[in-house]
Design a protein around this motif. Structure first.
Motif, PDB file in Angstrom:
ATOM      1  N   ILE A   1       0.848  -1.193   0.000  1.00 54.78           N
ATOM      2  CA  ILE A   1       0.000   0.000   0.000  1.00 54.78           C
ATOM      3  C   ILE A   1       0.881   1.240   0.000  1.00 54.78           C
ATOM      4  N   GLU A   2       0.610   2.125  -0.921  1.00 55.57           N
ATOM      5  CA  GLU A   2       1.363   3.382  -1.006  1.00 55.57           C
ATOM      6  C   GLU A   2       0.373   4.534  -1.039  1.00 55.57           C
ATOM      7  N   ILE A   3       0.417   5.400  -0.045  1.00 53.44           N
ATOM      8  CA  ILE A   3      -0.523   6.514   0.074  1.00 53.44           C
ATOM      9  C   ILE A   3       0.194   7.816  -0.263  1.00 53.44           C
ATOM     10  N   GLU A   4      -0.326   8.498  -1.291  1.00 52.92           N
ATOM     11  CA  GLU A   4       0.233   9.782  -1.694  1.00 52.92           C
ATOM     12  C   GLU A   4      -0.846  10.857  -1.606  1.00 52.92           C
ATOM     13  N   ASN A   5      -0.503  12.066  -2.016  1.00 56.95           N
ATOM     14  CA  ASN A   5      -1.439  13.185  -1.878  1.00 56.95           C
ATOM     15  C   ASN A   5      -2.704  13.007  -2.725  1.00 56.95           C
ATOM     16  N   LYS A   6      -2.526  12.513  -3.941  1.00 53.50           N
ATOM     17  CA  LYS A   6      -3.668  12.421  -4.851  1.00 53.50           C
ATOM     18  C   LYS A   6      -4.165  10.997  -5.072  1.00 53.50           C
ATOM     19  N   THR A   7      -3.307  10.026  -4.870  1.00 47.65           N
ATOM     20  CA  THR A   7      -3.699   8.650  -5.148  1.00 47.65           C
ATOM     21  C   THR A   7      -3.254   7.698  -4.036  1.00 47.65           C
ATOM     22  N   ILE A   8      -3.962   6.579  -3.972  1.00 49.23           N
ATOM     23  CA  ILE A   8      -3.594   5.482  -3.088  1.00 49.23           C
ATOM     24  C   ILE A   8      -3.448   4.240  -3.962  1.00 49.23           C
ATOM     25  N   MET A   9      -2.310   3.589  -3.873  1.00 42.59           N
ATOM     26  CA  MET A   9      -2.062   2.402  -4.682  1.00 42.59           C
ATOM     27  C   MET A   9      -2.038   1.164  -3.794  1.00 42.59           C
ATOM     28  N   VAL A  10      -2.734   0.107  -4.244  1.00 39.90           N
ATOM     29  CA  VAL A  10      -2.745  -1.164  -3.534  1.00 39.90           C
ATOM     30  C   VAL A  10      -2.410  -2.266  -4.526  1.00 39.90           C
ATOM     31  N   ILE A  11      -1.417  -3.088  -4.194  1.00 43.63           N
ATOM     32  CA  ILE A  11      -1.074  -4.240  -5.022  1.00 43.63           C
ATOM     33  C   ILE A  11      -1.162  -5.491  -4.173  1.00 43.63           C
ATOM     34  N   LYS A  12      -1.957  -6.449  -4.630  1.00 40.54           N
ATOM     35  CA  LYS A  12      -2.166  -7.695  -3.893  1.00 40.54           C
ATOM     36  C   LYS A  12      -1.618  -8.861  -4.712  1.00 40.54           C
ATOM     37  N   ARG A  13      -0.990  -9.797  -4.024  1.00 38.32           N
ATOM     38  CA  ARG A  13      -0.426 -10.957  -4.697  1.00 38.32           C
ATOM     39  C   ARG A  13      -0.268 -12.105  -3.705  1.00 38.32           C
TER      40      ARG A  13
ATOM     41  N   TYR B   1      -4.802  -1.907  -7.642  1.00 37.89           N
ATOM     42  CA  TYR B   1      -5.935  -1.009  -7.486  1.00 37.89           C
ATOM     43  C   TYR B   1      -5.388   0.385  -7.169  1.00 37.89           C
ATOM     44  N   ASP B   2      -5.881   1.379  -7.892  1.00 41.72           N
ATOM     45  CA  ASP B   2      -5.553   2.774  -7.586  1.00 41.72           C
ATOM     46  C   ASP B   2      -6.831   3.490  -7.168  1.00 41.72           C
ATOM     47  N   TYR B   3      -6.706   4.342  -6.147  1.00 36.79           N
ATOM     48  CA  TYR B   3      -7.863   5.054  -5.620  1.00 36.79           C
ATOM     49  C   TYR B   3      -7.585   6.555  -5.612  1.00 36.79           C
ATOM     50  N   TYR B   4      -8.664   7.333  -5.687  1.00 34.91           N
ATOM     51  CA  TYR B   4      -8.551   8.768  -5.460  1.00 34.91           C
ATOM     52  C   TYR B   4      -8.371   8.985  -3.959  1.00 34.91           C
ATOM     53  N   ALA B   5      -7.320   9.670  -3.580  1.00 34.99           N
ATOM     54  CA  ALA B   5      -7.028   9.853  -2.155  1.00 34.99           C
ATOM     55  C   ALA B   5      -8.117  10.656  -1.447  1.00 34.99           C
ATOM     56  N   LYS B   6      -8.724  11.590  -2.158  1.00 35.42           N
ATOM     57  CA  LYS B   6      -9.726  12.463  -1.543  1.00 35.42           C
ATOM     58  C   LYS B   6     -11.025  11.715  -1.239  1.00 35.42           C
ATOM     59  N   THR B   7     -11.494  10.902  -2.203  1.00 38.38           N
ATOM     60  CA  THR B   7     -12.786  10.234  -2.053  1.00 38.38           C
ATOM     61  C   THR B   7     -12.656   8.774  -1.656  1.00 38.38           C
ATOM     62  N   LYS B   8     -11.442   8.215  -1.772  1.00 44.74           N
ATOM     63  CA  LYS B   8     -11.169   6.794  -1.500  1.00 44.74           C
ATOM     64  C   LYS B   8     -11.880   5.867  -2.494  1.00 44.74           C
TER      65      LYS B   8
ATOM     66  N   LYS C   1      -9.158  -1.165 -16.258  1.00 49.61           N
ATOM     67  CA  LYS C   1     -10.299  -0.259 -16.247  1.00 49.61           C
ATOM     68  C   LYS C   1      -9.984   1.000 -15.444  1.00 49.61           C
ATOM     69  N   TYR C   2     -10.522   2.119 -15.929  1.00 48.61           N
ATOM     70  CA  TYR C   2     -10.254   3.421 -15.335  1.00 48.61           C
ATOM     71  C   TYR C   2     -11.574   4.152 -15.076  1.00 48.61           C
ATOM     72  N   TYR C   3     -11.676   4.789 -13.896  1.00 50.06           N
ATOM     73  CA  TYR C   3     -12.921   5.393 -13.437  1.00 50.06           C
ATOM     74  C   TYR C   3     -12.711   6.860 -13.064  1.00 50.06           C
ATOM     75  N   ASN C   4     -13.816   7.626 -13.139  1.00 50.62           N
ATOM     76  CA  ASN C   4     -13.752   8.985 -12.606  1.00 50.62           C
ATOM     77  C   ASN C   4     -14.021   8.951 -11.107  1.00 50.62           C
ATOM     78  N   ASP C   5     -14.023  10.108 -10.477  1.00 51.03           N
ATOM     79  CA  ASP C   5     -14.088  10.140  -9.008  1.00 51.03           C
ATOM     80  C   ASP C   5     -15.471   9.843  -8.428  1.00 51.03           C
ATOM     81  N   ILE C   6     -16.478   9.599  -9.307  1.00 53.71           N
ATOM     82  CA  ILE C   6     -17.787   9.184  -8.797  1.00 53.71           C
ATOM     83  C   ILE C   6     -18.091   7.738  -9.192  1.00 53.71           C
TER      84      ILE C   6
END
Length: 277
Positions: free
Chosen positions: A70-82, A92-99, A117-122
């Motif tokens: 798990i890597e948490i940055e200002n704009k994004t959160i990255m999660v890699i599972k294996r 998995y990448d997440y928007y840091a503001k909305t999670k 696949k890529y998503y907007n913040d909603i």
């Protein structure tokens, strides 16, 4: 080795996608347990002692054979599972503001595979990228090829030193798999170049630890030398000089003519006598 592969995976996949402004499809990720980032999902996981994290916002966690980074940055959160016994990883990448989910996809060894696949913040799906499109010879085909041709299981994390694939457009103009296989009991690595369209083995070279040699460059040099040899003087027949390539064409043409006309063995022997001597 696993540490190097996972780091390579992180580097190769980090923010490595093209963004499009056109909305392809709208789809809410309602039933996906990974639709939002929740650190509490990992509250019963333990810190992985194999990794030393200098940043408090980064985590390497373990639970049985499962691992998560798990890597948490200002704009994004990255999660890699294996799983430590598998070559597959899920990012998995997440928007840091909305999670909420920003993107997700699958990796094999340290390359992207399948649809990302890529998503907007909603939560609306705005892009779907099929990373397999350039490769008619798929990763599944590659796995089967190594099992059948070389008796090598590239799904075993201990076997593969490195794997990459790319569209080589300057020299061969084809997609290529470049895969390094650890040689058991040595520090040597066997590298294979595989045609990403046909699955043909183009080249294989064994490199020792510390060698700064590109398998693709060595293959290019091999082809260049072969072309030089093919275009150099090779033989003379009836006063005409032939390169090796021209001589092979000449032989083939006259052999077909020989077969067609059922000419004598003496003519055929005379034709190639000088070269055979």
């Amino acid at each position: 080795m696993k540490y190097l592969l996972i780091l390579s995976f992180l580097l190769n996949l980090n923010n490595n996608y093209c963004q499009k402004t056109n909305k392809i499809e709208t789809q809410q990720t309602k039933n996906d347990p990974m639709k939002t980032f929740d650190i509490n999902l990992y509250k019963d996981w333990k810190l992985n002692p194999e990794y030393s994290m200098s940043n408090d916002a980064n985590y390497c966690l373990m639970k049985g054979n499962d691992r998560v980074y798990i890597e948490i940055e200002n704009k994004t959160i990255m999660v890699i599972k294996r799983n430590i016994n598998s070559q597959y990883a899920y990012r998995y990448d997440y928007y840091a503001k909305t999670k909420t989910i920003q993107s997700f996809g699958t990796g094999f060894c340290n390359i992207k595979i399948g649809k990302w696949k890529y998503y907007n913040d909603i939560g609306d799906l705005i892009e779907e990228q099929d990373t397999d499109i350039p490769y008619k010879f798929s990763v599944s085909n590659l796995i089967e090829k190594f099992k059948n041709d070389f008796n090598i299981d590239i799904e075993n994390p201990e076997i593969v030193f490195n794997l990459c694939r790319y569209e080589e457009k300057q020299f061969l103009n084809i997609p290529i798999y470049d895969i390094g296989i650890n040689k058991y009991g040595t520090n040597d690595t066997d590298f294979y170049l595989i045609d990403g369209n046909t699955g043909k083995t183009l080249f294989c070279i064994t490199l020792k630890e510390g060698d700064e040699i590109s398998p693709l460059h060595e293959y290019q040099e091999k082809i260049r030398k072969q072309k030089e040899e093919d275009n150099a003087y090779f033989n003379t027949y009836k006063g005409k000089d032939y390169t090796k390539a021209e001589w092979e064409i000449f032989k083939e043409q006259h052999y077909k003519e020989y077969e067609r006309k059922k000419e004598s063995k003496g003519f055929w022997h005379d034709l190639f006598k000088k070269h055979d001597e």
